[in-house]
Scaffold this motif. Structure first.
Motif, PDB file in Angstrom:
ATOM      1  N   ILE A  88      50.966 -41.286 -23.100  1.00 56.46           N
ATOM      2  CA  ILE A  88      50.724 -41.129 -24.534  1.00 56.46           C
ATOM      3  C   ILE A  88      49.944 -42.332 -25.068  1.00 56.46           C
ATOM      4  CG2 ILE A  88      51.838 -41.029 -26.807  1.00 56.46           C
ATOM      5  CD1 ILE A  88      54.007 -39.271 -25.476  1.00 56.46           C
ATOM      6  N   ALA A  89      50.288 -43.533 -24.595  1.00 58.79           N
ATOM      7  CA  ALA A  89      49.564 -44.732 -25.019  1.00 58.79           C
ATOM      8  C   ALA A  89      48.091 -44.639 -24.628  1.00 58.79           C
ATOM      9  CB  ALA A  89      50.203 -45.979 -24.412  1.00 58.79           C
ATOM     10  N   LYS A  90      47.818 -44.174 -23.409  1.00 59.19           N
ATOM     11  CA  LYS A  90      46.436 -44.030 -22.955  1.00 59.19           C
ATOM     12  C   LYS A  90      45.668 -43.025 -23.809  1.00 59.19           C
ATOM     13  CE  LYS A  90      47.079 -45.308 -18.108  1.00 59.19           C
ATOM     14  NZ  LYS A  90      47.071 -44.809 -16.713  1.00 59.19           N
ATOM     15  N   GLU A  91      46.326 -41.916 -24.175  1.00 62.90           N
ATOM     16  CA  GLU A  91      45.684 -40.917 -25.042  1.00 62.90           C
ATOM     17  C   GLU A  91      45.330 -41.525 -26.396  1.00 62.90           C
ATOM     18  OE1 GLU A  91      48.378 -37.607 -25.366  1.00 62.90           O
ATOM     19  OE2 GLU A  91      48.286 -37.186 -23.212  1.00 62.90           O
ATOM     20  N   LYS A  92      46.262 -42.299 -26.954  1.00 66.28           N
ATOM     21  CA  LYS A  92      46.028 -42.914 -28.266  1.00 66.28           C
ATOM     22  C   LYS A  92      44.914 -43.966 -28.193  1.00 66.28           C
ATOM     23  CE  LYS A  92      50.427 -41.886 -30.389  1.00 66.28           C
ATOM     24  NZ  LYS A  92      49.893 -40.996 -31.390  1.00 66.28           N
ATOM     25  N   ILE A  93      44.887 -44.721 -27.112  1.00 65.82           N
ATOM     26  CA  ILE A  93      43.829 -45.719 -26.931  1.00 65.82           C
ATOM     27  C   ILE A  93      42.476 -45.029 -26.810  1.00 65.82           C
ATOM     28  CG2 ILE A  93      42.881 -47.422 -25.318  1.00 65.82           C
ATOM     29  CD1 ILE A  93      45.859 -48.248 -24.775  1.00 65.82           C
ATOM     30  N   PHE A  96      41.338 -43.941 -30.168  1.00 67.71           N
ATOM     31  CA  PHE A  96      40.920 -45.114 -30.933  1.00 67.71           C
ATOM     32  C   PHE A  96      39.523 -45.569 -30.510  1.00 67.71           C
ATOM     33  CE2 PHE A  96      40.553 -49.770 -30.854  1.00 67.71           C
ATOM     34  CZ  PHE A  96      40.539 -50.022 -32.213  1.00 67.71           C
ATOM     35  N   LEU A  97      39.313 -45.658 -29.200  1.00 67.66           N
ATOM     36  CA  LEU A  97      38.014 -46.111 -28.700  1.00 67.66           C
ATOM     37  C   LEU A  97      36.892 -45.152 -29.111  1.00 67.66           C
ATOM     38  CD1 LEU A  97      39.010 -47.375 -25.137  1.00 67.66           C
ATOM     39  CD2 LEU A  97      38.466 -48.750 -27.164  1.00 67.66           C
ATOM     40  N   GLU A  98      37.168 -43.859 -29.040  1.00 67.78           N
ATOM     41  CA  GLU A  98      36.164 -42.887 -29.459  1.00 67.78           C
ATOM     42  C   GLU A  98      35.847 -43.034 -30.946  1.00 67.78           C
ATOM     43  OE1 GLU A  98      37.778 -39.102 -28.254  1.00 67.78           O
ATOM     44  OE2 GLU A  98      37.506 -39.563 -26.120  1.00 67.78           O
ATOM     45  N   SER A  99      36.856 -43.284 -31.753  1.00 62.52           N
ATOM     46  CA  SER A  99      36.637 -43.487 -33.194  1.00 62.52           C
ATOM     47  C   SER A  99      35.809 -44.740 -33.457  1.00 62.52           C
ATOM     48  CB  SER A  99      37.978 -43.615 -33.933  1.00 62.52           C
ATOM     49  OG  SER A  99      38.692 -42.427 -33.865  1.00 62.52           O
TER      50      SER A  99
END
Length: 123
Positions: A88-93, A96-99
């Motif tokens: 889940i942390a990797k998905e959120k990161i 974030f990076l894409e944003s």
């Protein structure tokens, strides 16, 4: 924390995500008992059948298991919980990076901005 469910996605999926977050954040301890379907359905203001469907999905993944007549419990498999937390942390990161890339930030700029933020500097 209120159940902020929206109509853009299936409700049972949002419930599964919420309970998963509650498990990995420690709200529900490994081996601990989950509230009943009716209790959580009332808290989330959803139909008990919807909550039952979410519980069934959590059981299918192994994160939750049932004991006949005793209710549902969180897995005691700490490795499974930690693996889920990391995923889940990797998905959120990634999101974030894409944003940040959409905002025009390069990798080095992102790292600098994050470092400033983590150090409590005004960004």
């Amino acid at each position: 924390m209120p159940w902020n469910l929206d109509t853009d996605r299936p409700i049972f999926v949002q419930i599964v995500e919420r309970i998963r977050m509650d498990i990995i954040s420690g709200k529900y301890e490994p081996g601990g008992k989950l509230p009943s379907v009716r209790e959580l359905a009332a808290e989330a203001a959803v139909n008990p059948n919807t909550m039952q469907r979410a519980f069934a999905e959590l059981e299918r993944t192994g994160l939750v298991y049932s004991r006949r007549t005793s209710g549902r419990f969180i897995t005691e498999d700490q490795k499974m919980i930690e693996t889920l937390k990391t995923e889940i942390a990797k998905e959120k990161i990634q999101l974030f990076l894409e944003s940040m890339q959409q905002l025009g930030y390069e990798k080095e700029e992102m790292m600098s901005l994050m470092q400033q933020f983590l150090e409590g500097e005004e960004v």
